[in-house]
Design an enzyme around this catalytic site. Structure first.
Site, PDB file in Angstrom:
ATOM      1  N   GLU A 104       0.834  -1.203   0.000  1.00  0.00           N
ATOM      2  CA  GLU A 104       0.000   0.000   0.000  1.00  0.00           C
ATOM      3  C   GLU A 104       0.870   1.256   0.000  1.00  0.00           C
ATOM      4  O   GLU A 104       0.502   2.261  -0.613  1.00  0.00           O
ATOM      5  CB  GLU A 104      -0.943  -0.009   1.206  1.00  0.00           C
ATOM      6  CG  GLU A 104      -1.913  -1.182   1.239  1.00  0.00           C
ATOM      7  CD  GLU A 104      -2.667  -1.382  -0.064  1.00  0.00           C
ATOM      8  OE1 GLU A 104      -2.932  -0.386  -0.776  1.00  0.00           O
ATOM      9  OE2 GLU A 104      -2.998  -2.536  -0.387  1.00  0.00           O
ATOM     10  N   HIS A 148       1.753   2.185  -3.447  1.00  0.00           N
ATOM     11  CA  HIS A 148       0.746   3.005  -4.133  1.00  0.00           C
ATOM     12  C   HIS A 148       0.886   4.477  -3.748  1.00  0.00           C
ATOM     13  O   HIS A 148       0.728   5.365  -4.596  1.00  0.00           O
ATOM     14  CB  HIS A 148      -0.658   2.522  -3.781  1.00  0.00           C
ATOM     15  CG  HIS A 148      -1.036   1.238  -4.451  1.00  0.00           C
ATOM     16  ND1 HIS A 148      -0.888   1.035  -5.809  1.00  0.00           N
ATOM     17  CD2 HIS A 148      -1.576   0.095  -3.959  1.00  0.00           C
ATOM     18  CE1 HIS A 148      -1.313  -0.173  -6.122  1.00  0.00           C
ATOM     19  NE2 HIS A 148      -1.730  -0.770  -5.023  1.00  0.00           N
TER      20      HIS A 148
END
Length: 239
Positions: free
Chosen positions: A109, A112
């Site tokens: 994550e 990202h």
């Protein structure tokens, strides 16, 4: 209206059904790999006893993203990065966990978030396509069946091609997810947050997750082909 036995014996109709079998098998296999690897490595603790939240915070700070918040959200595998709010949301099984799986997911994550900060183009494309794909997911089927019910075969074909936006979304999503995983593994290794076989375990978790996106692309492409076949079949046999 075409009789039921027509559909049950028409080779094009049967082909449209058979086309979906590979996608069901691939999607099932991908999900099985995810849960198998995630379950295995969620039971293996990392040497540093670092939680998913701590790993995410370290990665973000090291990349000049200390302004990005990390939130705890309920659920399992509900982890995601919200580019609009600039927030990483980690699930129950990741936020406070010190497992290899938790650190791998948290790092993904963060990948990202780094993509967003560096204006990674495929991520930008995905954000632009997402609203259209969301609309197309629902509207394409409505348009297709409306076209069939009203004997407007060109309308049905329009619905089939509208589903192409869904395929495009999945095609763009694939490199975004693969790149985020690659970034995660590089950071975990270069920062020595995981060492030795721990990197191997993290890679297995992220590779299994990547297969779900590959499966999504294959499923979307096959579904598009099936919808086009259905529309063409009705074009040749108007109600």
């Amino acid at each position: 209206m075409l009789p039921y036995y027509y559909f049950s014996t028409n080779p094009w109709y049967m082909l449209s059904i058979l086309i979906m079998i590979p996608s069901v098998i691939i999607a099932g296999w991908a999900q099985m790999k995810v849960y198998s690897n995630y379950s295995k490595y969620s039971k293996v603790q990392n040497t540093a006893r670092m939680t998913g939240e701590a790993a995410a915070r370290q990665i973000l700070n090291a990349n000049g993203l200390s302004h990005i918040a990390i939130q705890h959200v309920p659920g399992e595998l509900s982890d995601h990065y919200d580019p609009g709010s600039k927030v990483i949301r980690l699930s129950d099984a990741v936020y406070d966990s010190t497992s290899l799986a938790a650190v791998a997911v948290a790092a993904h994550e963060c990948g990202h978030a780094i993509q967003d900060a560096q204006e990674y183009q495929p991520m930008r494309w995905r954000s632009r396509i997402a609203p259209v794909a969301s609309f197309a997911t629902q509207a394409s089927w409505i348009i297709i069946f409306a076209g069939l019910l009203l004997s407007l075969t060109d309308f049905a074909m329009l619905g089939a091609f509208l589903f192409g936006a869904v395929v495009l979304f999945h095609l763009v999503t694939l490199p975004v997810e693969l790149n985020a995983s690659a970034r995660a593994l590089n950071i975990l290794q270069s920062e020595q947050m995981l060492v030795g076989d721990e990197i191997v375990g993290a890679k297995k978790v992220l590779s299994a997750a990547a297969m779900t996106y590959v499966a999504a692309v294959i499923t979307a492409v096959l579904e598009l082909i099936r919808l086009i076949i259905m529309a063409l079949m009705f074009r040749r046999n108007r109600w």
